[in-house]
Design an enzyme around this catalytic site. Structure first.
Site, PDB file in Angstrom:
ATOM      1  N   SER A  76      -4.908  36.529 -35.999  1.00 43.56           N
ATOM      2  CA  SER A  76      -4.718  35.525 -36.158  1.00 43.56           C
ATOM      3  C   SER A  76      -6.063  35.264 -36.832  1.00 43.56           C
ATOM      4  O   SER A  76      -5.604  34.427 -38.406  1.00 43.56           O
ATOM      5  CB  SER A  76      -3.621  34.222 -36.387  1.00 43.56           C
ATOM      6  OG  SER A  76      -4.498  33.651 -35.001  1.00 43.56           O
ATOM      7  N   ASP A 366      -4.907  24.056 -38.073  1.00 45.21           N
ATOM      8  CA  ASP A 366      -3.355  23.396 -36.306  1.00 45.21           C
ATOM      9  C   ASP A 366      -3.760  23.474 -35.613  1.00 45.21           C
ATOM     10  O   ASP A 366      -4.810  23.249 -35.347  1.00 45.21           O
ATOM     11  CB  ASP A 366      -2.045  24.835 -37.387  1.00 45.21           C
ATOM     12  CG  ASP A 366      -2.825  25.856 -36.948  1.00 45.21           C
ATOM     13  OD1 ASP A 366      -3.770  26.074 -36.584  1.00 45.21           O
ATOM     14  OD2 ASP A 366      -2.701  26.898 -37.237  1.00 45.21           O
ATOM     15  N   HIS A 369      -6.623  26.674 -34.948  1.00 44.15           N
ATOM     16  CA  HIS A 369      -7.157  27.705 -36.193  1.00 44.15           C
ATOM     17  C   HIS A 369      -7.705  26.782 -37.071  1.00 44.15           C
ATOM     18  O   HIS A 369      -7.136  25.098 -37.336  1.00 44.15           O
ATOM     19  CB  HIS A 369      -5.768  28.396 -37.218  1.00 44.15           C
ATOM     20  CG  HIS A 369      -5.217  29.454 -37.086  1.00 44.15           C
ATOM     21  ND1 HIS A 369      -3.674  29.353 -36.203  1.00 44.15           N
ATOM     22  CD2 HIS A 369      -5.633  30.403 -36.434  1.00 44.15           C
ATOM     23  CE1 HIS A 369      -3.066  30.096 -35.468  1.00 44.15           C
ATOM     24  NE2 HIS A 369      -4.854  30.969 -35.325  1.00 44.15           N
TER      25      HIS A 369
END
Length: 405
Positions: A76, A366, A369
Site C-alpha cells: 500500500s 491515516d 500511511h
C-alpha cells in the site's frame, strides 16, 4: 482489528471484479534506439474500467526522460489503484483519499495526494506510472512502466490475506515476467533486454509481514521465530526474488526498507502510548530488518555482475522527519489526519468528515500511511539525498546519471 473490520464492512460493498492487461493488438516498427507505434485503424479497444487517473495537463513534463521506464512492485505504500479491482477491505478508492492529488479524486493511493513513486517518476522525467490492473494492454501504455503494487501484500504469501484479495509479492514478479514476455513478443528480445536493463525497478514491501503476520502472531510465528530469525527469513526470500529479477535483465533496482511503524497512529492507540512515544519493541524489529536488508544488498552487489542496487532506509529518513518535524513544517507528529479514536488510530479513514482540514502539517495521513508532504520528502531523499542521506551505497540520481565505473 476484528472490530475495525466489522465497522469497515458496514461502509463498503466489495467488488471482486479484476482485469489484467491484454496483449496489444497493434503493429510496431522497432529498433534498438527508438520505439515507434503504428496505431490500429480501428482504434483502441473499449473497456469498462477506467485507467488510474494521471497527472493533470498543467503538470510540467520533462522532454527527455533519464530512463525508459519505471516498474514498481510493493504494497500500500506504492499501490496506485490495483486493489480497486480486487475484492478486499484494503482499498483507498473513496474520499477523502486523493483529495489533494492532481485530479482531487480518489485513485486507490493510500494518501491524501501523491505516493513516493509519483514524485520519483517526475524526477526521472516520466509520467506517473499506471496500475497493472485496469489498463487496456496496449504497448504504448506500458512503455513508461507499470505499477504492480497491491495493498496488504507482503513478502510472505499469506500476509494480509485476512483483508481479502491481494496480489502477492511473488505474483507481482510473475506479472512483471508476463509483461517482459509481452515486450519480447512485440519488440524483440534485443530491444527488450536493452529497455529493461536501462529502466528502474522499485520495490517497497515488507510492512504487512509485521502488521498482518508477525505482530498478530499468525500460525504461532513468534514461537517459531525470534525477530532476528524472522528478519533473516524475509531477507532470504527477498534475495531470491531479486535474483529472479536480475535473470530478467533488471539492472537498476531500488529496494526500500521499512518505515517506523512503531510510531504509526494505530500502534500508538493499540499499545496505549501515553504521550505519543513510539513503540520501541516494534521499531527495534524494523531497524533490525533494515540492517539485514542493507547487508543483503551489499552482498548482491558483489554477487551480481553489472547490477546497480541501492537500499534506502525509510526508517532513518522518517525518523529524521519525526525528530526534526518543526524544521520540515509539521506540527502534528502523532495524530493521523484522518481516522477515529486516540491518535485517530482506532478506525481507518472512511469519510471526509473524519479528516482534518489541512494534511500538509501532519506526518500521518491515516492509521499507517504518511501524508503527501512526507512522501515528497522521502522521494527527494531517494532521488538526491536532498534532506538526509538514506540510500546506500548511493542515491537514485547517481545510478541513472553517472556511468558505471
Amino acid at each position: 482489528m476484528v472490530t475495525s473490520l466489522l465497522v469497515i464492512a458496514i461502509f463498503f460493498i466489495i467488488s471482486s471484479h479484476s482485469k489484467a492487461l491484454r496483449f496489444p493488438q497493434e503493429l510496431y516498427n522497432l529498433s534498438l534506439n527508438e520505439i515507434f507505434i503504428v496505431d490500429s485503424p480501428s482504434g483502441p479497444p473499449s473497456t469498462s474500467a477506467s485507467p488510474t487517473p494521471l497527472l493533470s495537463p498543467t503538470t510540467p513534463a520533462v522532454s527527455s526522460p533519464l530512463v525508459p521506464a519505471l516498474f514498481i512492485i510493493g504494497d500500500s505504500t506504492v499501490d496506485c489503484g490495483n486493489n480497486n479491482f480486487l475484492g478486499t477491505f484494503a482499498r483507498a478508492d473513496h474520499p477523502p483519499y486523493g483529495r489533494d492529488f492532481d485530479t482531487h479524486q480518489p485513485t486507490g493511493r493510500f494518501c491524501n495526494g501523491r505516493i513516493p513513486v509519483d514524485y520519483l517518476a517526475l524526477h526521472l522525467g516520466l509520467p506517473i506510472v499506471p496500475s497493472y490492473l485496469g489498463q487496456e494492454g496496449e504497448l504504448k501504455d506500458m512503455l513508461h512502466g507499470i505499477n504492480y503494487a497491491s495493498a496488504a501484500a507482503g513478502i510472505i504469501f499469506s500476509s494480509g490475506s485476512e483483508l481479502g484479495q491481494h496480489i502477492s509479492f511473488t505474483h507481482q514478479i510473475q506479472q512483471f515476467a508476463d509483461t517482459y514476455q509481452q515486450f519480447v513478443l512485440s519488440m524483440g528480445e534485443d530491444v527488450t533486454i536493452d529497455f529493461i536493463s536501462s529502466s528502474v525497478l522499485y520495490i517497497s514491501i515488507g510492512t504487512n509481514d509485521y502488521i498482518h503476520y508477525y505482530l498478530r502472531n499468525v500460525s504461532n510465528v513468534q514461537n517459531l521465530y525470534l525477530p532476528w530469525g524472522f528478519n533473516q527469513f524475509l531477507a532470504s526470500t527477498m534475495r531470491q526474488e531479486i535474483k529472479n529479477l536480475y535473470n530478467m535483465n533488471v539492472r537498476r533496482l531500488v529496494v526500500m526498507g521499512l518505515p517506523p511503524i512503531g510510531c504509526a497512529p494505530y500502534y500508538l492507540w493499540r499499545y496505549k502510548s501515553n504521550s505519543g512515544e513510539c513503540i520501541e519493541e516494534i521499531n527495534n524489529m524494523i531497524m533490525e530488518f533494515n540492517f539485514v536488508m542493507r547487508y543483503m544488498t551489499e552482498e548482491l552487489l558483489h554477487e551480481l555482475p553489472d547490477a546497480r542496487i541501492i537500499f534506502c532506509d525509510v526508517f532513518q529518513g522518517s525518523m529524521d522527519i519525526i525528530q526534526n518535524h518543526k524544521r520540515y513544517g509539521f506540527n502534528a507528529t502523532t495524530d493521523a489526519c484522518c481516522g477515529l479514536g486516540k491518535y485517530k488510530g482506532w478506525i481507518m479513514c472512511m469519510s471526509g468528515e473524519m479528516a482534518c482540514p489541512n494534511a500538509s502539517n501532519h506526518i500521518w495521513w491515516d492509521q499507517f500511511h504518511p501524508t503527501d508532504a512526507v512522501n515528497a520528502i522521502l522521494a527527494d531523499n531517494v532521488w538526491s539525498s536532498r534532506h538526509t542521506e538514506m540510500c546506500y551505497p548511493m542515491n537514485l540520481e547517481k545510478i541513472v546519471v553517472d556511468k558505471p565505473e
